[in-house]
Design an enzyme around this catalytic site. Structure first.
Site, PDB file in Angstrom:
ATOM      1  N   TYR A  89       5.959  -3.291  -0.791  1.00 40.29           N
ATOM      2  CA  TYR A  89       5.048  -4.410  -0.994  1.00 40.29           C
ATOM      3  C   TYR A  89       3.625  -3.894  -1.004  1.00 40.29           C
ATOM      4  O   TYR A  89       3.248  -3.098  -0.144  1.00 40.29           O
ATOM      5  CB  TYR A  89       5.210  -5.437   0.129  1.00 40.29           C
ATOM      6  N   ASP A 132      -0.246   3.625  -0.199  1.00 42.30           N
ATOM      7  CA  ASP A 132      -0.589   2.340   0.394  1.00 42.30           C
ATOM      8  C   ASP A 132      -0.356   2.458   1.897  1.00 42.30           C
ATOM      9  O   ASP A 132       0.763   2.340   2.380  1.00 42.30           O
ATOM     10  CB  ASP A 132       0.257   1.221  -0.228  1.00 42.30           C
ATOM     11  N   LYS A 140      -5.398  -4.144   7.552  1.00 44.31           N
ATOM     12  CA  LYS A 140      -4.854  -4.420   8.891  1.00 44.31           C
ATOM     13  C   LYS A 140      -5.639  -3.781  10.038  1.00 44.31           C
ATOM     14  O   LYS A 140      -6.658  -4.335  10.439  1.00 44.31           O
ATOM     15  CB  LYS A 140      -3.359  -4.106   8.887  1.00 44.31           C
TER      16      LYS A 140
HETATM   17  C1  LIG Z   1       0.006  -6.273   4.328  1.00 35.85           C
HETATM   18  C2  LIG Z   1       0.156  -5.290   3.229  1.00 35.85           C
HETATM   19  C3  LIG Z   1      -0.594  -5.393   2.043  1.00 35.85           C
HETATM   20  C4  LIG Z   1      -1.437  -6.588   1.726  1.00 35.85           C
HETATM   21  O1  LIG Z   1      -2.477  -6.783   2.603  1.00 35.85           O
HETATM   22  P1  LIG Z   1      -3.137  -8.257   2.693  1.00 35.85           P
HETATM   23  O2  LIG Z   1      -4.310  -8.067   3.595  1.00 35.85           O
HETATM   24  O3  LIG Z   1      -2.069  -9.146   3.241  1.00 35.85           O
HETATM   25  O4  LIG Z   1      -3.526  -8.658   1.320  1.00 35.85           O
HETATM   26  C5  LIG Z   1      -0.518  -4.360   1.140  1.00 35.85           C
HETATM   27  N1  LIG Z   1       0.263  -3.294   1.356  1.00 35.85           N
HETATM   28  C6  LIG Z   1       1.008  -3.178   2.469  1.00 35.85           C
HETATM   29  C7  LIG Z   1       1.834  -1.953   2.677  1.00 35.85           C
HETATM   30  C8  LIG Z   1       0.994  -4.181   3.428  1.00 35.85           C
HETATM   31  O5  LIG Z   1       1.787  -4.088   4.496  1.00 35.85           O
END
Ligand SMILES: *Cc1c(COP(=O)(O)O)cnc(C)c1O
Length: 425
Positions: free
Chosen positions: A141, A236, A264
């Protein structure tokens, strides 16, 4: 107000009653709770019931909820004005800090969410290489921008819409989808499409289909192949950044991507994201180059302050990572014992302080083995745990997040409750 009344009221004015799908508890068939407050490892709902929390805000709260360390100085920032449409010193400090701890991020651009970070990194990879195609992996994701909501994990998996409606076919055509840990498949894909690929985006530890570690050999091969075709490798690290260590997953595995996305933890719980990497690639971003990306609230002072408070504390206390890992190993071992005692076939996957439990008899090593896990049993497990005061992420495809606030007593309570709940399933 009661949880139920709030949810009824919310559903009238908010789609599904929520601002993010997983919060509806829809995939576990349980009415959702509404949070009132959280301190340390505990969350209280609006009915004042306390829970031991393993959602951890889906990642940011590595030091526990409402930690004074994270909040330090925030009141002062608020009283001096929080956004000016001008640069501030703390943005420079944030970029310097990220660069010092994650040296592959030679230049950094702050944004407001992980979604923005990945979306912008993809645009940059395309602008830099002048190629169209990107590669992502099934079940990973990367936020909800159009081009990345294809065979994605997290809520997409939980609600069985891995590829969203409303995404143009033209984008789907330009997004190739691979399988993590399948080196042969990767090589075959490269032989056909390698030279057309602008970028590859990957979670270096898959953490949005439950936790599935990527083989180091797979990551190395991906690094070599991307290098051979001058394809931009994007890690990511929105979850893994500052979670697996001060150097993120790239430090943990000692593999350097070209670009990295963060989120995060670096906002300490405030909305935030960042992307950065090789200076020669980042030089293509406006105002230096012709790839446009901007943000009214980017580099917001409150987010920078709370993020830096968190990162600075982690840097001063690097032993936290060993302690978190010890906690996670303790839980992992106990969860395996609990499954045995209950006669349930399950798998506990763990990397650092990220954990997940799958109800399946085979080891979970890729997307296909993830999909063999029994979501119906997970739903019952989730509901019983919630009833008993343990708040897990409401989907088998979301991780358990540990924090420094999860002390021995909290962990032991979890283990005792889980033992009984598993036996009752
Ligand atoms: C949470 C997440 C995102 C998206 O971040 P948001 O602040 O919710 O837009 C992208 N990549 C990974 C791996 C994530 O866990």
């Amino acid at each position: 107000m009661k949880n139920k009344e709030l949810f009824e009221a919310a559903k009238k004015v908010m789609p599904g009653g929520v601002n993010s799908p997983v919060r509806s508890f829809g995939s576990v068939d349980t009415p959702p709770i509404f949070a009132k407050k959280a301190i340390g490892a505990q969350v209280w709902d609006v009915e004042d019931k306390a829970y031991i929390d393993f959602i951890g805000g889906f990642g940011p709260h590595i030091l526990g909820h409402a930690n004074p360390v994270v909040l330090e100085g925030v009141a002062g920032v608020l009283s001096e004005g929080i956004s000016f449409g001008l640069s501030t010193a703390i943005e420079v400090e944030m970029a310097q800090t990220i660069n010092r701890l994650m040296p592959s991020m030679e230049m950094v651009r702050m944004v407001n969410s992980g979604t923005e970070a990945t979306m912008s990194a993809i645009r940059l990879a395309r602008g830099y290489t002048k190629r169209d195609k990107i590669l992502k992996f099934e079940g990973c994701y990367h936020g909800h921008s159009d081009g990345l909501l294809i065979k994605s994990g997290s809520g997409g998996l939980s609600f069985n819409v891995p590829t969203s409606a409303g995404v143009l076919d033209a984008l789907v055509e330009h997004t190739l989808v691979g399988q993590i840990n399948d080196i042969e498949g990767l090589e075959a894909l490269w032989a056909r499409h390698g030279h057309e690929l602008a970028g590859v985006i990957v979670e270096p530890v898959a953490a949005n289909m439950g936790i599935v570690p990527l083989d180091q050999a797979f990551l190395k091969r991906l690094r070599d192949l991307t290098m051979s075709t001058k394809t931009v490798l994007i890690f990511d690290e929105v979850i893994t950044g500052f979670r697996l260590g001060l150097g993120g997953a790239q430090g943990y595995y000692n593999i350097q991507p070209d670009l990295t996305c963060l989120g995060k933890i670096i906002g300490g719980g405030m909305p935030v994201g960042a992307y950065g990497g090789r200076a020669d690639i980042m030089a293509h971003i406006s105002p230096l180059g012709d790839v446009y990306q901007a943000g009214t609230l980017s580099g917001n002072r409150v987010a920078m302050a709370m993020g830096l408070n968190t990162i600075n504390y982690l840097e001063k206390h690097p032993e936290i990572y060993r302690q978190l890992e010890e906690k996670a190993v303790f839980l992992e071992t106990a969860m395996i014992d609990n499954l045995k005692a209950a006669g349930i076939q399950g798998q506990v996957n763990r990397v650092g302080s990220l954990l997940s439990l799958f109800f399946t008899k085979e080891p979970v090593t890729d997307y296909h083995s993830v999909m063999k896990s029994d979501t119906e049993v997970f739903g019952r497990y989730f509901a019983s745990m919630l009833e008993a005061g343990i708040l897990l992420a409401p989907s088998t495809f979301e991780a358990m997040f540990l924090s420094m606030a999860h002390d021995d007593e909290v962990l032991k309570t979890f283990i005792d409750i889980q033992k009984e709940v598993l036996k009752s399933l």
